[in-house]
Design a protein around this motif. Structure first.
Motif, mmCIF file in Angstrom:
data_model
loop_
_atom_site.group_PDB
_atom_site.id
_atom_site.type_symbol
_atom_site.label_atom_id
_atom_site.label_comp_id
_atom_site.label_asym_id
_atom_site.label_seq_id
_atom_site.Cartn_x
_atom_site.Cartn_y
_atom_site.Cartn_z
ATOM 1 N N SER A 39 0.845 -1.189 0.000
ATOM 2 C CA SER A 39 0.000 0.000 0.000
ATOM 3 C C SER A 39 0.882 1.242 0.000
ATOM 4 O O SER A 39 1.789 1.357 0.826
ATOM 5 N N VAL A 40 0.602 2.189 -0.905
ATOM 6 C CA VAL A 40 1.404 3.413 -1.034
ATOM 7 C C VAL A 40 0.444 4.610 -0.978
ATOM 8 O O VAL A 40 -0.537 4.655 -1.742
ATOM 9 N N GLY A 41 0.672 5.596 -0.104
ATOM 10 C CA GLY A 41 -0.160 6.779 0.003
ATOM 11 C C GLY A 41 0.180 7.799 -1.072
ATOM 12 O O GLY A 41 1.217 7.703 -1.760
ATOM 13 N N ASN A 42 -0.689 8.807 -1.214
ATOM 14 C CA ASN A 42 -0.504 9.820 -2.240
ATOM 15 C C ASN A 42 0.680 10.701 -1.877
ATOM 16 O O ASN A 42 0.713 11.326 -0.812
ATOM 17 N N ALA A 99 -6.629 -2.440 -7.754
ATOM 18 C CA ALA A 99 -7.634 -2.279 -6.697
ATOM 19 C C ALA A 99 -7.359 -1.009 -5.919
ATOM 20 O O ALA A 99 -6.242 -0.817 -5.445
ATOM 21 N N GLY A 100 -8.378 -0.099 -5.765
ATOM 22 C CA GLY A 100 -8.272 1.107 -4.968
ATOM 23 C C GLY A 100 -7.314 2.099 -5.532
ATOM 24 O O GLY A 100 -6.657 2.831 -4.810
ATOM 25 N N HIS A 101 -7.215 2.200 -6.891
ATOM 26 C CA HIS A 101 -6.225 3.081 -7.493
ATOM 27 C C HIS A 101 -6.766 4.460 -7.734
ATOM 28 O O HIS A 101 -6.034 5.354 -8.129
ATOM 29 N N GLY A 102 -8.043 4.718 -7.574
ATOM 30 C CA GLY A 102 -8.594 6.035 -7.834
ATOM 31 C C GLY A 102 -8.708 6.277 -9.332
ATOM 32 O O GLY A 102 -8.932 5.363 -10.111
ATOM 33 N N ASN A 103 -8.540 7.572 -9.753
ATOM 34 C CA ASN A 103 -8.663 7.927 -11.151
ATOM 35 C C ASN A 103 -7.336 8.001 -11.865
ATOM 36 O O ASN A 103 -7.296 8.250 -13.066
ATOM 37 N N CYS A 132 13.848 -0.822 -0.932
ATOM 38 C CA CYS A 132 13.680 0.250 -1.913
ATOM 39 C C CYS A 132 12.654 1.267 -1.394
ATOM 40 O O CYS A 132 12.011 1.058 -0.361
ATOM 41 N N ILE A 133 12.483 2.380 -2.135
ATOM 42 C CA ILE A 133 11.495 3.419 -1.830
ATOM 43 C C ILE A 133 10.513 3.514 -3.017
ATOM 44 O O ILE A 133 10.947 3.626 -4.180
ATOM 45 N N LEU A 134 9.191 3.493 -2.708
ATOM 46 C CA LEU A 134 8.154 3.644 -3.740
ATOM 47 C C LEU A 134 7.475 5.004 -3.556
ATOM 48 O O LEU A 134 7.288 5.471 -2.418
ATOM 49 N N TYR A 135 7.051 5.609 -4.709
ATOM 50 C CA TYR A 135 6.412 6.930 -4.652
ATOM 51 C C TYR A 135 5.236 6.950 -5.632
ATOM 52 O O TYR A 135 5.382 6.601 -6.827
ATOM 53 N N ALA A 136 4.031 7.382 -5.154
ATOM 54 C CA ALA A 136 2.824 7.475 -5.997
ATOM 55 C C ALA A 136 2.457 8.947 -6.159
ATOM 56 O O ALA A 136 2.296 9.667 -5.164
#
Length: 649
Positions: free
Chosen positions: A582-585, A611-615, A631-635
């Motif tokens: 799970s990655v926040g905005n 799932a739960g990706h928004g628009n 690692c580091i993930l960024y949304a």
């Protein structure tokens, strides 16, 4: 070489005196030290006095004398109070007129006066002047021989008298301590510093002097002589000569005296030949015994022992011999204290062994009383040697005894026992005193019971050790240290040991060719499956079933519900798959791999799982950085659940 001349000034002055009717009077000696004076060159008759700075002494004529009508003598004596100076020029003159009459050029000489106990010298110098009518013109009438006396013979006679007197005291040769002792270091022979007398002349060596010895046998000689000049101090001259033989001799009118210091045989062994000390000491060495000889210089040893009432075992002891003041002639009764004074061995007269009182222990020394017979239990007399410790019984008078023999200068004591009941001696046994000892032969212990006992204080180590002849240890058996109740076998050569206590411990491999049969298998049961305890058929997985349940050896993987880690054992490539992340905005999400890559992470791929990706699209997801541990993930403008795949090695 000296040169002498009568000056022309004297001839002119003498002629003037004859015209005026005056006497020819020469009354002063002049001594000078002229630099670079050539004593071999002829003297110029016109020569005058040297420079004032070169004149070292003036003195009036001491004596004059007539030799004949045409010759007169003028002499001066320079006493011991005169000096110090050196001179090589002498002149004779008339002091009043300053006329120089005679000149001598001579080698440089010294005049020394006596100062602070240092003896100076006395010099006499004379001029013999010859001219026609010398006796008349000089008015000298006293014959020269009345005062010109030669003291040489008298002084040499005094020296010879003292030399002979020294011989009366010291003999032909006498030496003190190690003075002139011939010694040797390695192959180098030398003479030791010190003093001694040879033929009455005292010779002293200040330092040790090496000597050369080639052929042997040979002797080393001290050669001395008495040498000096008429006006010098006389001294002893000495030298060491190595020769087979040498005698006193005379050389250039000087007598030499020799004495043999030592002889050296063909093997290089030195024998000291020096007499020690004065004649009285030398005589005492032959007349009296020396303490350092420990009675070895007794001339008649048997006679001396009898005077001292001391007898060897081979000698018959007279009946008048006494022990503690008691005569031993006839049967006597002595106490145990007196018996202890009887020396080992020997026939000490008649002793009644049955009358020993005060103790059951005493001495048995060849009893000759009526009841001291073999029939009564006493040991046979033949071959009895040494002292026997008697064990006495008050009722029977005798039970038995022990006989001892101790080799000279040894701690070992040999002992045998005599049994009065069966009238027999035991075999010789040996004992070692508490001081310790050494047995060089084979030692056999023939005993069916306790054969060898090691006793040590409680808690102290006690062991038996073997050593090589170079004293290096080989092995030991026993307790090698204090407070150790275990018994160890230590092999020094191979650094192995076996410890026997409650547990047997060995620090090396054990090779056993036969079967090992333990009495307990507890330790085996704890480590291995028991022989009859296994899974019955049908209750265990087959190979195919096992291969289906687990990753094969060449592809190892770790699998959980949302994570999978695989590694190819051939290539070493490892892959990590993680889902449900799970990655926040616009938030950096730190992700830790379930297993870190051994070396490095090669790259990370992330995808949106729908799932739960928004628009927003999944293109807004990316990886800013990665390492072998995570690692580091960024949304960007999106919240969602993602899956990543990371590969590395």
């Amino acid at each position: 070489m000296s040169q002498t001349v009568i000056t022309t000034a004297f001839e002119q002055w003498k002629a003037q005196q004859a015209v005026n009717g005056g006497a020819v009077a020469l009354d002063e000696f002049v001594f000078a030290n002229v630099p670079d004076l050539d004593t071999d060159a002829p003297i110029d008759r016109a020569e005058g006095l040297p420079d004032k700075a070169q004149i070292v002494h003036r003195q009036a004529v001491s004596r004059t004398g007539v030799v004949n009508e045409n010759a007169v003598v003028y002499s001066v004596v320079l006493g011991a109070e005169t000096g110090d100076f050196s001179f090589n020029w002498i002149g004779l003159m008339n002091k009043a007129s300053g006329t120089l009459a005679m000149i001598v050029h001579a080698p440089l000489q010294q005049k020394i006066k006596t100062t602070a106990g240092q003896q100076g010298n006395v010099l006499t110098r004379s001029f013999l002047m010859e001219f026609n009518g010398a006796q008349t013109e000089t008015a000298i009438s006293m014959p020269a021989e009345t005062w010109q006396i030669d003291f040489t013979a008298r002084m040499m006679g005094m020296d010879e008298r003292q030399r002979l007197e020294n011989i009366d005291i010291y003999g032909p040769g006498a030496f003190f301590g190690n003075g002139w002792l011939v010694g040797k270091t390695g192959t180098q022979y030398f003479v030791t510093k010190g003093a001694g007398y040879v033929a009455g002349l005292r010779a002293e060596l200040a330092t040790n002097q090496n000597i050369t010895v080639t052929t042997k046998p040979v002797k080393v000689w001290l050669d001395v002589c008495w040498r000096g000049t008429l006006t010098s101090a006389w001294t002893v001259e000495q030298k060491v000569t190595v020769a087979a033989s040498l005698s006193d001799y005379e050389q250039n009118g000087v007598k030499h005296y020799v004495f043999a210091l030592a002889s050296i045989d063909e093997n290089g062994v030195i024998t000291d030949l020096r007499p020690k000390g004065a004649l009285s000491e030398q005589q005492a060495s032959s007349d009296y015994m020396r303490k350092d000889k420990n009675l070895q210089d007794v001339a008649n040893i048997p006679a001396a022992r009898k005077v001292l009432d001391v007898y060897s075992k081979a000698e018959a002891v007279p009946a008048t011999r006494k022990i503690n003041g008691k005569a031993l002639s006839g049967d006597i009764t002595i106490s145990a204290t007196d018996a202890a004074a009887i020396p080992d061995g020997g026939n000490l007269g008649t002793i009644n062994i049955n009358t020993l009182t005060g103790t059951k222990f005493g001495r048995y020394v060849q009893p000759v009383s009526a009841n001291a017979t073999e029939a009564n239990g006493y040991p046979p007399q033949a071959g009895v040697a040494g002292a026997l410790d008697v064990i006495q019984n008050a009722a029977n008078g005798f039970e038995g005894c022990t006989q001892e023999f101790r080799p000279y200068n040894s701690n070992v004591c040999y002992r045998r026992f005599y049994n009065a009941a069966n009238k027999s001696w035991s075999a010789w046994l040996f004992d070692i005193s508490s001081a310790g000892g050494q047995v060089t032969g084979e030692l056999m212990i023939n005993n069916p019971g306790l054969a060898l006992r090691l006793i040590a204080p409680k808690g102290r180590g006690v062991y038996i050790q073997a050593r090589d002849t170079d004293n290096n240890p080989r092995w030991y058996i026993g307790a090698g240290s204090d407070n150790n109740d275990g018994c160890a076998f230590q092999n020094y050569k191979y650094d192995t040991n076996i410890v026997l206590s409650s547990v047997i411990t060995c620090n090396k491999s054990v090779n056993i060719s036969g079967a090992v049969t333990p009495t307990s298998y507890v330790n085996f049961d704890a480590r291995y499956q028991a022989k009859g305890n296994y899974t019955p058929a049908g209750q265990a997985y087959t190979k195919a079933e096992s291969d289906a349940r687990y990753n094969l050896k060449n592809s190892i993987s770790i699998k959980t519900a949302s994570r999978l880690v695989t590694k190819d054992s051939t290539t070493g490539v490892m892959e990590v798959v993680m889902s449900g992340i799970s990655v926040g905005n616009r938030v950096n999400a730190n992700v830790t791999f379930p297993v870190a890559f051994p070396n490095a992470c090669a790259g990370v791929v992330i995808s949106y799982n729908g799932a739960g990706h928004g628009n927003d699209s999944d293109s807004a997801i990316y990886v800013p950085s990665y390492s072998k541990t995570g690692c580091i993930l960024y949304a960007n403008n999106a919240n969602g659940i993602f899956t990543l795949i990371a590969k590395g090695y």
